[in-house]
Design a protein around this motif. Structure first.
Motif, mmCIF file in Angstrom:
data_model
loop_
_atom_site.group_PDB
_atom_site.id
_atom_site.type_symbol
_atom_site.label_atom_id
_atom_site.label_comp_id
_atom_site.label_asym_id
_atom_site.label_seq_id
_atom_site.Cartn_x
_atom_site.Cartn_y
_atom_site.Cartn_z
ATOM 1 N N GLY A 145 0.815 -1.212 0.000
ATOM 2 C CA GLY A 145 0.000 0.000 0.000
ATOM 3 C C GLY A 145 0.843 1.254 0.000
ATOM 4 O O GLY A 145 0.508 2.245 -0.672
ATOM 5 N N SER A 146 1.937 1.230 0.736
ATOM 6 C CA SER A 146 2.837 2.390 0.791
ATOM 7 C C SER A 146 3.478 2.653 -0.560
ATOM 8 O O SER A 146 3.613 3.807 -0.983
ATOM 9 C CB SER A 146 3.919 2.160 1.850
ATOM 10 N N VAL A 147 3.863 1.596 -1.242
ATOM 11 C CA VAL A 147 4.472 1.748 -2.569
ATOM 12 C C VAL A 147 3.466 2.311 -3.565
ATOM 13 O O VAL A 147 3.781 3.197 -4.368
ATOM 14 C CB VAL A 147 5.037 0.401 -3.066
ATOM 15 N N LYS A 148 2.235 1.806 -3.516
ATOM 16 C CA LYS A 148 1.196 2.315 -4.422
ATOM 17 C C LYS A 148 0.977 3.807 -4.216
ATOM 18 O O LYS A 148 0.904 4.583 -5.176
ATOM 19 C CB LYS A 148 -0.120 1.557 -4.185
ATOM 20 N N HIS A 149 0.849 4.208 -2.958
ATOM 21 C CA HIS A 149 0.623 5.624 -2.661
ATOM 22 C C HIS A 149 1.817 6.460 -3.102
ATOM 23 O O HIS A 149 1.635 7.531 -3.705
ATOM 24 C CB HIS A 149 0.387 5.807 -1.166
ATOM 25 N N PHE A 150 3.009 5.987 -2.830
ATOM 26 C CA PHE A 150 4.216 6.718 -3.206
ATOM 27 C C PHE A 150 4.271 6.913 -4.726
ATOM 28 O O PHE A 150 4.611 8.001 -5.218
ATOM 29 C CB PHE A 150 5.445 5.954 -2.723
ATOM 30 N N HIS A 151 3.940 5.876 -5.450
ATOM 31 C CA HIS A 151 3.979 5.951 -6.915
ATOM 32 C C HIS A 151 2.928 6.927 -7.441
ATOM 33 O O HIS A 151 3.169 7.627 -8.441
ATOM 34 C CB HIS A 151 3.745 4.567 -7.507
ATOM 35 N N GLU A 152 1.784 6.990 -6.789
ATOM 36 C CA GLU A 152 0.745 7.932 -7.201
ATOM 37 C C GLU A 152 1.193 9.373 -6.989
ATOM 38 O O GLU A 152 0.900 10.253 -7.803
ATOM 39 C CB GLU A 152 -0.542 7.661 -6.420
ATOM 40 N N VAL A 153 1.898 9.610 -5.894
ATOM 41 C CA VAL A 153 2.357 10.963 -5.577
ATOM 42 C C VAL A 153 3.572 11.350 -6.408
ATOM 43 O O VAL A 153 3.695 12.497 -6.858
ATOM 44 C CB VAL A 153 2.685 11.071 -4.072
ATOM 45 N N PHE A 154 4.459 10.381 -6.630
ATOM 46 C CA PHE A 154 5.713 10.652 -7.355
ATOM 47 C C PHE A 154 5.854 9.699 -8.544
ATOM 48 O O PHE A 154 6.705 8.807 -8.560
ATOM 49 C CB PHE A 154 6.915 10.497 -6.421
ATOM 50 N N PRO A 155 5.010 9.861 -9.573
ATOM 51 C CA PRO A 155 5.027 8.920 -10.706
ATOM 52 C C PRO A 155 6.313 8.960 -11.527
ATOM 53 O O PRO A 155 6.597 8.011 -12.265
ATOM 54 C CB PRO A 155 3.825 9.379 -11.554
ATOM 55 N N SER A 156 7.102 10.021 -11.389
ATOM 56 C CA SER A 156 8.332 10.121 -12.184
ATOM 57 C C SER A 156 9.472 9.273 -11.627
ATOM 58 O O SER A 156 10.450 9.006 -12.329
ATOM 59 C CB SER A 156 8.788 11.581 -12.267
ATOM 60 N N ILE A 157 9.344 8.856 -10.374
ATOM 61 C CA ILE A 157 10.414 8.049 -9.769
ATOM 62 C C ILE A 157 10.341 6.631 -10.314
ATOM 63 O O ILE A 157 9.326 5.944 -10.186
ATOM 64 C CB ILE A 157 10.297 8.055 -8.231
ATOM 65 N N GLN A 158 11.431 6.196 -10.913
ATOM 66 C CA GLN A 158 11.464 4.908 -11.591
ATOM 67 C C GLN A 158 11.980 3.772 -10.721
ATOM 68 O O GLN A 158 11.635 2.605 -10.945
ATOM 69 C CB GLN A 158 12.343 5.015 -12.848
ATOM 70 N N HIS A 159 12.842 4.091 -9.772
ATOM 71 C CA HIS A 159 13.513 3.045 -9.000
ATOM 72 C C HIS A 159 13.074 3.122 -7.536
ATOM 73 O O HIS A 159 13.502 4.006 -6.796
ATOM 74 C CB HIS A 159 15.031 3.187 -9.100
ATOM 75 N N ILE A 160 12.218 2.199 -7.132
ATOM 76 C CA ILE A 160 11.664 2.200 -5.775
ATOM 77 C C ILE A 160 12.040 0.903 -5.074
ATOM 78 O O ILE A 160 11.815 -0.192 -5.604
ATOM 79 C CB ILE A 160 10.132 2.338 -5.791
#
Length: 206
Positions: A145-160
Motif C-alpha cells: 500500500g505504501s508503494v502504491k501511494h508513493f507511486h501515485e504521488v511521485f510517478p516520475s520516480i522509476q527506481h523504488i
C-alpha cells in the motif's frame, strides 16, 4: 522485481557465510548498518570477492561527509551505498555525483520523510528511492500500500525499493503490483533456520 537480502546483527564469519550461500538467490546482498558499524568497511571489503552473481549494498546511511564516505564505500567494493534523504541537499548532490562518476548506484533512504521533503529529491533521476519503515516502530507497515501511494504521488520516480519487516505475503503483493523495483527482506531470510530455502521461497514469489 529484485530481491535484496539484508544481513545484520551477526558475526563477521556468519555474514560471510550468509552472503556466500545467498549469492545468486538474492539479486542484492545488503550488509546492514549494524554490521558496517560493528566491523567497518575495511573488514567487509573482501565480501564482494565471494559473490559471483549478486550485487553488494553497504547500508552506510551517510548523512554528512558524503564524498569521503561514498568514496571509501566504493573503494570497499560496494556496488550500492545508502544516504539519508534527510541529509543536506548539498550532501545528496555530492554523493550522487560520486556515484555517477564511479558508475555505481546510490539508494536514498526516505526514513521519516514526508512528501514535501521528498519533492526536492526528484532531481536524482538515477537514484533508488527507499521506502523504509523504522525498525524501532511498533506500528504495522503495509509495504504494498505504501508503494502504491508513493507511486501515485511521485510517478516520475522509476527506481523504488521498500523495506521494513517484509514477509512473504507482502512480497507477493508487491510482485503482483509491479511497481517496486526492489523488495528488501531481512530476518525472514537471513534469520531463518534455513536461509537458502527461505531465500528461494521469496525469490519464487517474485
Amino acid at each position: 522485481m529484485k530481491l535484496q537480502v539484508a544481513i545484520d546483527r551477526v558475526s563477521l564469519a556468519a555474514a560471510i557465510d550468509l552472503a556466500t550461500s545467498l549469492d545468486g538467490i538474492a539479486d542484492v546482498i545488503e550488509l546492514g548498518t549494524s554490521l558496517v558499524k560493528d566491523y567497518g568497511l575495511i573488514a567487509l571489503q573482501d565480501i564482494k570477492a565471494t559473490l559471483q552473481k549478486s550485487a553488494l549494498l553497504m547500508d552506510v546511511k551517510t548523512i554528512d561527509e558524503g564524498v569521503y564516505e561514498f568514496e571509501k564505500g566504493y573503494e570497499a567494493n560496494a556496488d550500492i551505498l545508502t544516504v539519508m534523504g534527510a541529509s543536506d541537499l548539498a550532501t545528496l548532490k555530492a554523493v550522487y555525483e560520486v556515484a555517477q562518476k564511479a558508475h555505481k548506484q546510490v539508494l536514498i533512504d526516505l526514513l521519516n520523510m514526508d512528501e514535501a521533503d521528498i519533492e526536492p529529491l526528484l532531481i536524482f533521476e538515477d537514484a533508488i528511492f527507499g521506502l523504509h519503515h523504522s525498525h524501532d516502530s511498533a506500528n504495522a507497515f503495509d509495504a504494498a500500500g505504501s508503494v502504491k501511494h508513493f507511486h501515485e504521488v511521485f510517478p516520475s520516480i522509476q527506481h523504488i525499493a521498500v523495506a521494513g519487516g517484509i514477509d512473504l505475503e507482502q512480497v507477493q503483493k508487491l510482485s503482483a503490483d509491479g511497481i517496486a523495483e526492489v523488495a528488501i527482506v531481512g530476518g525472514k531470510i537471513a534469520g531463518a533456520d534455513d536461509p537458502v530455502a527461505a531465500g528461494k521461497q521469496f525469490k519464487g514469489a517474485l
